[in-house]
Write a protein that holds these residues in place. Sequence first.
Motif, PDB file in Angstrom:
ATOM      1  N   ASN A 261       0.812  -1.214   0.000  1.00  0.00           N
ATOM      2  CA  ASN A 261       0.000   0.000   0.000  1.00  0.00           C
ATOM      3  C   ASN A 261       0.845   1.262   0.000  1.00  0.00           C
ATOM      4  O   ASN A 261       0.516   2.249  -0.671  1.00  0.00           O
ATOM      5  N   PHE A 262       1.933   1.240   0.730  1.00  0.00           N
ATOM      6  CA  PHE A 262       2.774   2.430   0.840  1.00  0.00           C
ATOM      7  C   PHE A 262       4.213   2.186   0.379  1.00  0.00           C
ATOM      8  O   PHE A 262       4.936   3.121   0.081  1.00  0.00           O
ATOM      9  N   LEU A 263       4.628   0.925   0.340  1.00  0.00           N
ATOM     10  CA  LEU A 263       5.998   0.593  -0.056  1.00  0.00           C
ATOM     11  C   LEU A 263       5.998  -0.712  -0.825  1.00  0.00           C
ATOM     12  O   LEU A 263       5.316  -1.662  -0.444  1.00  0.00           O
ATOM     13  N   SER A 264       6.740  -0.768  -1.917  1.00  0.00           N
ATOM     14  CA  SER A 264       6.794  -1.966  -2.757  1.00  0.00           C
ATOM     15  C   SER A 264       8.123  -2.684  -2.547  1.00  0.00           C
ATOM     16  O   SER A 264       9.188  -2.052  -2.556  1.00  0.00           O
ATOM     17  N   ASN A 265       8.021  -3.982  -2.351  1.00  0.00           N
ATOM     18  CA  ASN A 265       9.203  -4.832  -2.225  1.00  0.00           C
ATOM     19  C   ASN A 265       9.558  -5.329  -3.626  1.00  0.00           C
ATOM     20  O   ASN A 265       8.993  -6.310  -4.109  1.00  0.00           O
ATOM     21  N   TYR A 266      10.501  -4.658  -4.263  1.00  0.00           N
ATOM     22  CA  TYR A 266      10.829  -4.986  -5.650  1.00  0.00           C
ATOM     23  C   TYR A 266      11.527  -6.339  -5.763  1.00  0.00           C
ATOM     24  O   TYR A 266      11.468  -6.975  -6.815  1.00  0.00           O
ATOM     25  N   ASN A 267      12.179  -6.788  -4.730  1.00  0.00           N
ATOM     26  CA  ASN A 267      12.756  -8.135  -4.749  1.00  0.00           C
ATOM     27  C   ASN A 267      11.659  -9.178  -4.795  1.00  0.00           C
ATOM     28  O   ASN A 267      11.751 -10.181  -5.518  1.00  0.00           O
ATOM     29  N   LEU A 268      10.583  -8.945  -4.042  1.00  0.00           N
ATOM     30  CA  LEU A 268       9.443  -9.864  -4.040  1.00  0.00           C
ATOM     31  C   LEU A 268       8.714  -9.821  -5.377  1.00  0.00           C
ATOM     32  O   LEU A 268       8.309 -10.858  -5.913  1.00  0.00           O
ATOM     33  N   ILE A 269       8.572  -8.626  -5.931  1.00  0.00           N
ATOM     34  CA  ILE A 269       7.912  -8.488  -7.239  1.00  0.00           C
ATOM     35  C   ILE A 269       8.735  -9.165  -8.326  1.00  0.00           C
ATOM     36  O   ILE A 269       8.184  -9.797  -9.241  1.00  0.00           O
ATOM     37  N   ALA A 270      10.053  -9.048  -8.255  1.00  0.00           N
ATOM     38  CA  ALA A 270      10.924  -9.715  -9.233  1.00  0.00           C
ATOM     39  C   ALA A 270      10.772 -11.228  -9.147  1.00  0.00           C
ATOM     40  O   ALA A 270      10.739 -11.928 -10.174  1.00  0.00           O
ATOM     41  N   ALA A 271      10.650 -11.763  -7.924  1.00  0.00           N
ATOM     42  CA  ALA A 271      10.444 -13.202  -7.768  1.00  0.00           C
ATOM     43  C   ALA A 271       9.101 -13.615  -8.358  1.00  0.00           C
ATOM     44  O   ALA A 271       8.992 -14.660  -9.011  1.00  0.00           O
ATOM     45  N   GLY A 272       8.057 -12.802  -8.138  1.00  0.00           N
ATOM     46  CA  GLY A 272       6.755 -13.098  -8.738  1.00  0.00           C
ATOM     47  C   GLY A 272       6.798 -13.058 -10.252  1.00  0.00           C
ATOM     48  O   GLY A 272       6.160 -13.884 -10.926  1.00  0.00           O
ATOM     49  N   ALA A 273       7.546 -12.101 -10.805  1.00  0.00           N
ATOM     50  CA  ALA A 273       7.676 -12.023 -12.262  1.00  0.00           C
ATOM     51  C   ALA A 273       8.381 -13.250 -12.818  1.00  0.00           C
ATOM     52  O   ALA A 273       8.000 -13.774 -13.882  1.00  0.00           O
ATOM     53  N   MET A 274       9.393 -13.736 -12.110  1.00  0.00           N
ATOM     54  CA  MET A 274      10.084 -14.937 -12.560  1.00  0.00           C
ATOM     55  C   MET A 274       9.173 -16.156 -12.480  1.00  0.00           C
ATOM     56  O   MET A 274       9.191 -17.014 -13.362  1.00  0.00           O
ATOM     57  N   LEU A 275       8.356 -16.254 -11.432  1.00  0.00           N
ATOM     58  CA  LEU A 275       7.401 -17.362 -11.338  1.00  0.00           C
ATOM     59  C   LEU A 275       6.403 -17.319 -12.484  1.00  0.00           C
ATOM     60  O   LEU A 275       6.026 -18.360 -13.037  1.00  0.00           O
ATOM     61  N   THR A 276       5.994 -16.122 -12.849  1.00  0.00           N
ATOM     62  CA  THR A 276       5.049 -15.974 -13.960  1.00  0.00           C
ATOM     63  C   THR A 276       5.677 -16.395 -15.285  1.00  0.00           C
ATOM     64  O   THR A 276       4.995 -16.953 -16.154  1.00  0.00           O
ATOM     65  N   ALA A 277       6.970 -16.147 -15.443  1.00  0.00           N
ATOM     66  CA  ALA A 277       7.640 -16.440 -16.711  1.00  0.00           C
ATOM     67  C   ALA A 277       8.062 -17.888 -16.855  1.00  0.00           C
ATOM     68  O   ALA A 277       8.374 -18.337 -17.976  1.00  0.00           O
ATOM     69  N   ILE A 278       8.077 -18.646 -15.757  1.00  0.00           N
ATOM     70  CA  ILE A 278       8.571 -20.034 -15.808  1.00  0.00           C
ATOM     71  C   ILE A 278       7.808 -20.889 -16.817  1.00  0.00           C
ATOM     72  O   ILE A 278       8.427 -21.614 -17.617  1.00  0.00           O
ATOM     73  N   PRO A 279       6.450 -20.886 -16.847  1.00  0.00           N
ATOM     74  CA  PRO A 279       5.749 -21.744 -17.818  1.00  0.00           C
ATOM     75  C   PRO A 279       6.115 -21.452 -19.265  1.00  0.00           C
ATOM     76  O   PRO A 279       6.295 -22.388 -20.052  1.00  0.00           O
ATOM     77  N   THR A 280       6.235 -20.171 -19.630  1.00  0.00           N
ATOM     78  CA  THR A 280       6.593 -19.858 -21.010  1.00  0.00           C
ATOM     79  C   THR A 280       8.021 -20.287 -21.324  1.00  0.00           C
ATOM     80  O   THR A 280       8.301 -20.729 -22.445  1.00  0.00           O
ATOM     81  N   LEU A 281       8.922 -20.155 -20.362  1.00  0.00           N
ATOM     82  CA  LEU A 281      10.301 -20.609 -20.579  1.00  0.00           C
ATOM     83  C   LEU A 281      10.354 -22.120 -20.754  1.00  0.00           C
ATOM     84  O   LEU A 281      11.087 -22.626 -21.613  1.00  0.00           O
ATOM     85  N   VAL A 282       9.575 -22.850 -19.961  1.00  0.00           N
ATOM     86  CA  VAL A 282       9.547 -24.308 -20.079  1.00  0.00           C
ATOM     87  C   VAL A 282       8.979 -24.726 -21.433  1.00  0.00           C
ATOM     88  O   VAL A 282       9.523 -25.620 -22.109  1.00  0.00           O
ATOM     89  N   ILE A 283       7.908 -24.071 -21.845  1.00  0.00           N
ATOM     90  CA  ILE A 283       7.301 -24.391 -23.142  1.00  0.00           C
ATOM     91  C   ILE A 283       8.280 -24.106 -24.272  1.00  0.00           C
ATOM     92  O   ILE A 283       8.413 -24.896 -25.214  1.00  0.00           O
ATOM     93  N   TYR A 284       8.994 -23.003 -24.182  1.00  0.00           N
ATOM     94  CA  TYR A 284       9.958 -22.673 -25.233  1.00  0.00           C
ATOM     95  C   TYR A 284      11.098 -23.689 -25.287  1.00  0.00           C
ATOM     96  O   TYR A 284      11.513 -24.107 -26.369  1.00  0.00           O
ATOM     97  N   VAL A 285      11.595 -24.088 -24.125  1.00  0.00           N
ATOM     98  CA  VAL A 285      12.709 -25.045 -24.100  1.00  0.00           C
ATOM     99  C   VAL A 285      12.269 -26.399 -24.656  1.00  0.00           C
ATOM    100  O   VAL A 285      12.989 -27.030 -25.441  1.00  0.00           O
ATOM    101  N   LEU A 286      11.081 -26.843 -24.275  1.00  0.00           N
ATOM    102  CA  LEU A 286      10.604 -28.148 -24.721  1.00  0.00           C
ATOM    103  C   LEU A 286      10.226 -28.148 -26.197  1.00  0.00           C
ATOM    104  O   LEU A 286      10.403 -29.154 -26.888  1.00  0.00           O
ATOM    105  N   LEU A 287       9.700 -27.025 -26.683  1.00  0.00           N
ATOM    106  CA  LEU A 287       9.212 -26.959 -28.068  1.00  0.00           C
ATOM    107  C   LEU A 287       9.989 -25.927 -28.874  1.00  0.00           C
ATOM    108  O   LEU A 287       9.435 -25.254 -29.737  1.00  0.00           O
ATOM    109  N   GLN A 288      11.280 -25.807 -28.591  1.00  0.00           N
ATOM    110  CA  GLN A 288      12.092 -24.792 -29.249  1.00  0.00           C
ATOM    111  C   GLN A 288      12.125 -24.984 -30.763  1.00  0.00           C
ATOM    112  O   GLN A 288      12.068 -24.019 -31.522  1.00  0.00           O
TER     113      GLN A 288
END
Length: 302
Positions: A261-288
Amino acid sequence: MSAPAITRLDTGHAEPVGRKGKRHYGTHIFLTVMAVIWLIPLLWTLFTALRPKADTDKYGYFSFQGSFGFENFIQAWNQGGFSRYFWNSVLITVPAVVLTLFFASLMAFAVSRFSWKFNITLLIMFTAGNLLPPQVLAAPLFEMFKHFNLPYALSDSGNLLNTYVSVIAVDTAFQIGFCTFVLSNYMKALSSDLTEAALVDGAGVWTQFWSIILPLCRPALAAMATLEVIFIYNDFFWPLLFIQSGDRLPVTTAINNLQGNFLSNYNLIAAGAMLTAIPTLVIYVLLQRHFVAGLTLGSSKG
């Protein structure tokens, strides 16, 4: 003594073996530089996600001092509710990809294997639909779905808003044009003798499509499926517009739950962004292989 020469199949001319390798030095350097430029944000996000916020505040974002660990990933997974949001993304992505490929293959078969009056016109209309920016159609689609009445047994809002159907329908409509264009070019490259022989044997239009043409399009469909999963999974605009309930949003919007609400934890947001990107990275590696083929699909003929 002259260097050995090879004969190129495309031109029929002989050229020294060493000359071919030298011609690609510039290309390799350019591609390497571009790959590094594209990887820097990803690697920096991973670096930030592995650092505790306390170390970042103490030593700064550009320091390698401090500890590294996966605490941010665990906290982001639990706080952001990623398990539920990943399932929401599956409920949207899988039907949208299946419907897109099915309708696009039907349309591509019609415009590539049959000659009729509105053949080219219809293909141009489908392709031109991709040129419209989504923001232009946001307000009309929102009002249309708002006034599309449904029984409360099917929708708790009484209309198409706040349902997966609205997102699936829009994603399918927006992707059909691109898939139709690519698949039609691929089908045009197939020999017309196949359908002509089937027609002589008494095969109908549906049999020609389902039993002859579609099996031959498996490489193209696999490449398009890879691309469409990435496109639709990464879509952020349409789910955020049509779905108001937070527990129905896809994983691409789950990062909003990590905002303070008043302060953003950018380290936590970066971890969430990486979790979001994992499925697309896996799909790309498997079906490159299919993904790379999809970049040039339909460019050789049509």
